[in-house]
Design an enzyme around this catalytic site. Structure first.
Site, mmCIF file in Angstrom:
data_model
loop_
_atom_site.group_PDB
_atom_site.id
_atom_site.type_symbol
_atom_site.label_atom_id
_atom_site.label_comp_id
_atom_site.label_asym_id
_atom_site.label_seq_id
_atom_site.Cartn_x
_atom_site.Cartn_y
_atom_site.Cartn_z
ATOM 1 N N SER A 54 -32.991 -11.364 -11.207
ATOM 2 C CA SER A 54 -33.318 -12.081 -9.970
ATOM 3 C C SER A 54 -34.333 -13.186 -10.215
ATOM 4 C CB SER A 54 -33.933 -11.119 -8.941
ATOM 5 O OG SER A 54 -32.981 -10.201 -8.514
ATOM 6 N N HIS A 85 -28.475 -14.231 -7.320
ATOM 7 C CA HIS A 85 -27.558 -13.932 -8.417
ATOM 8 C C HIS A 85 -26.325 -14.811 -8.223
ATOM 9 C CE1 HIS A 85 -29.625 -10.308 -9.972
ATOM 10 N NE2 HIS A 85 -30.057 -10.228 -8.730
ATOM 11 N N HIS A 107 -25.217 -4.268 -9.474
ATOM 12 C CA HIS A 107 -26.225 -3.230 -9.287
ATOM 13 C C HIS A 107 -25.606 -1.975 -8.697
ATOM 14 C CE1 HIS A 107 -28.428 -7.091 -9.012
ATOM 15 N NE2 HIS A 107 -29.375 -6.444 -9.656
ATOM 16 N N TYR A 109 -27.150 -0.266 -6.541
ATOM 17 C CA TYR A 109 -27.489 -0.234 -5.105
ATOM 18 C C TYR A 109 -26.485 -0.997 -4.251
ATOM 19 C CZ TYR A 109 -29.731 -4.828 -5.848
ATOM 20 O OH TYR A 109 -29.982 -6.130 -6.176
ATOM 21 N N GLU A 110 -25.613 -1.787 -4.892
ATOM 22 C CA GLU A 110 -24.536 -2.443 -4.143
ATOM 23 C C GLU A 110 -23.376 -1.475 -3.907
ATOM 24 O OE1 GLU A 110 -23.941 -6.816 -5.508
ATOM 25 O OE2 GLU A 110 -24.889 -5.782 -7.186
ATOM 26 N N ALA A 137 -36.296 -8.572 -12.667
ATOM 27 C CA ALA A 137 -37.510 -8.640 -11.855
ATOM 28 C C ALA A 137 -37.977 -7.210 -11.645
ATOM 29 C CB ALA A 137 -37.198 -9.296 -10.515
ATOM 30 N N MET A 234 -34.523 -1.959 -10.357
ATOM 31 C CA MET A 234 -33.274 -1.334 -9.883
ATOM 32 C C MET A 234 -32.067 -1.729 -10.738
ATOM 33 S SD MET A 234 -33.798 -2.136 -5.830
ATOM 34 C CE MET A 234 -35.429 -2.049 -5.067
ATOM 35 N N SER A 235 -32.292 -1.979 -12.017
ATOM 36 C CA SER A 235 -31.172 -2.431 -12.863
ATOM 37 C C SER A 235 -31.408 -2.008 -14.299
ATOM 38 C CB SER A 235 -31.051 -3.961 -12.777
ATOM 39 O OG SER A 235 -32.175 -4.585 -13.391
ATOM 40 N N ASN A 258 -44.285 -8.650 -8.434
ATOM 41 C CA ASN A 258 -45.167 -8.131 -7.373
ATOM 42 C C ASN A 258 -45.861 -6.892 -7.892
ATOM 43 O OD1 ASN A 258 -42.170 -7.171 -6.978
ATOM 44 N ND2 ASN A 258 -43.465 -5.518 -6.195
ATOM 45 N N HIS A 270 -37.521 -9.268 -0.542
ATOM 46 C CA HIS A 270 -36.742 -9.875 -1.629
ATOM 47 C C HIS A 270 -37.046 -11.361 -1.786
ATOM 48 C CE1 HIS A 270 -33.561 -10.063 -4.568
ATOM 49 N NE2 HIS A 270 -32.930 -11.003 -3.890
#
Ligand code: HPA
Length: 296
Positions: A54, A85, A107, A109-110, A137, A234-235, A258, A270
């Site tokens: 990201s 993306h 991902h 989460y998708e 990220a 998350m990846s 962050n 995001h």
């Protein structure tokens, strides 16, 4: 471009056939053949394949002579949906070396299964790419991390509780891959060499891979800290597992966008993650370019 000319597959059937195949070695060969056709069959084998996380897609613009292939043109690839993306495979040169880059990733989460999240790594392997370079990220769990810091991943903790290798073993894979050193020590040293050469500050740390899509609660972040996680995202984890099962060497860099939840008064969103990503992008690009120049 079409997939015309793929051995044994017609232009339409090739695409739909690959879409209906599980995201394993056979589908990866079909995707690799399609990319080879679009890139040029005599093009050099990339020295590495890089997935851009990201806000880090700007590296794609540094590639010279790049052929840009939308994900929709790669058999077996779903279309990337996350903001930031772009969803392209790029074949070109970086620092004078042939590379493959992916602007965008898939991902879990998708809603994608772990094997599909890792599928692009299988495609790289099918193209003969020896080194997988992941970027992402991540939220800083280590208290001294600030937004904009870059971290070489020295190890990970798989907190997604999924494994892309579960199921029948692929002919290309090891059944029980060793994970005692998934992030190649020599490549980590090369990243540090590249960092010194470019004046980019670079630290080491452990990546915790979570399923998402929610950011963590402060209690979860305190738990991650106790578990030894330095950065959370998350990846990356499914991709690295598959790369190791295929015997590829792996290097990975997290951009701390962050402080993780509860470590700063700010709420997470995001758009903010993307903004900090753009700030750190030029240092990331310089680092990866210098790294690629030094690859064997
Ligand atoms: N948590 C999880 N994933 C992330 C974060 C975070 O704080 N920042 C960027 N990706």
């Amino acid at each position: 471009m079409s997939v015309l000319g793929m051995s044994g597959l017609g232009p339409e059937t090739g695409m739909s056939h690959a879409r209906s195949m599980p995201p394993g070695a056979a589908a990866a060969r079909v995707a690799a053949e399609s990319i080879r056709q679009q890139y040029g069959p005599d093009a050099p084998v990339p020295v590495c394949g890089i997935v851009l996380g990201s806000g880090l897609g700007g590296l794609a613009d540094r590639l010279s002579g790049a052929v840009r292939i939308p994900f929709s043109e790669v058999p077996g690839f779903p279309t990337a949906t996350v903001v930031g993306h772009a969803g392209h495979v790029l074949m070109g040169r970086l620092g004078g070396r042939p590379v493959m880059a992916m602007a965008g990733r898939f991902h879990m989460y998708e809603g994608h299964e772990a094997a599909l999240a890792a599928f692009p790594v299988r495609v790289m392997h099918a193209l003969g790419v020896p080194v997988y370079v992941a970027s992402n990220a991540a939220g800083g769990v280590r208290r001294t991390f600030s937004p904009g810091d870059l971290m070489v991943i020295s190890d990970h903790i798989n907190l997604m509780f999924r494994n892309p290798l579960a199921g029948a073993v692929e002919p290309t894979d090891e059944r029980f891959p060793d994970m005692s050193d998934p992030y190649d020590p020599a490549l980590r040293a090369l990243l540090h060499q590249a960092a010194r050469a470019t004046g980019v500050p670079l630290q080491d740390g452990v990546y915790g891979g979570l399923l998402g899509p929610t950011y963590e609660t402060p209690a979860e972040v305190r738990m991650l800290e106790r578990l030894g996680v330095d950065a959370v995202g998350m990846s990356t984890v499914p991709e690295v597992i598959v790369a190791r099962a295929l015997g590829m060497r792996v290097a990975a860099v997290s951009c701390i966008t962050n402080k993780a939840a509860g470590l700063s008064p700010d709420l997470l969103n995001h758009a903010e993650v993307m903004d900090v990503g753009r700030g750190v992008a030029s240092r990331f690009e310089a680092l990866i370019t210098a790294f690629v120049e030094r690859l064997p």
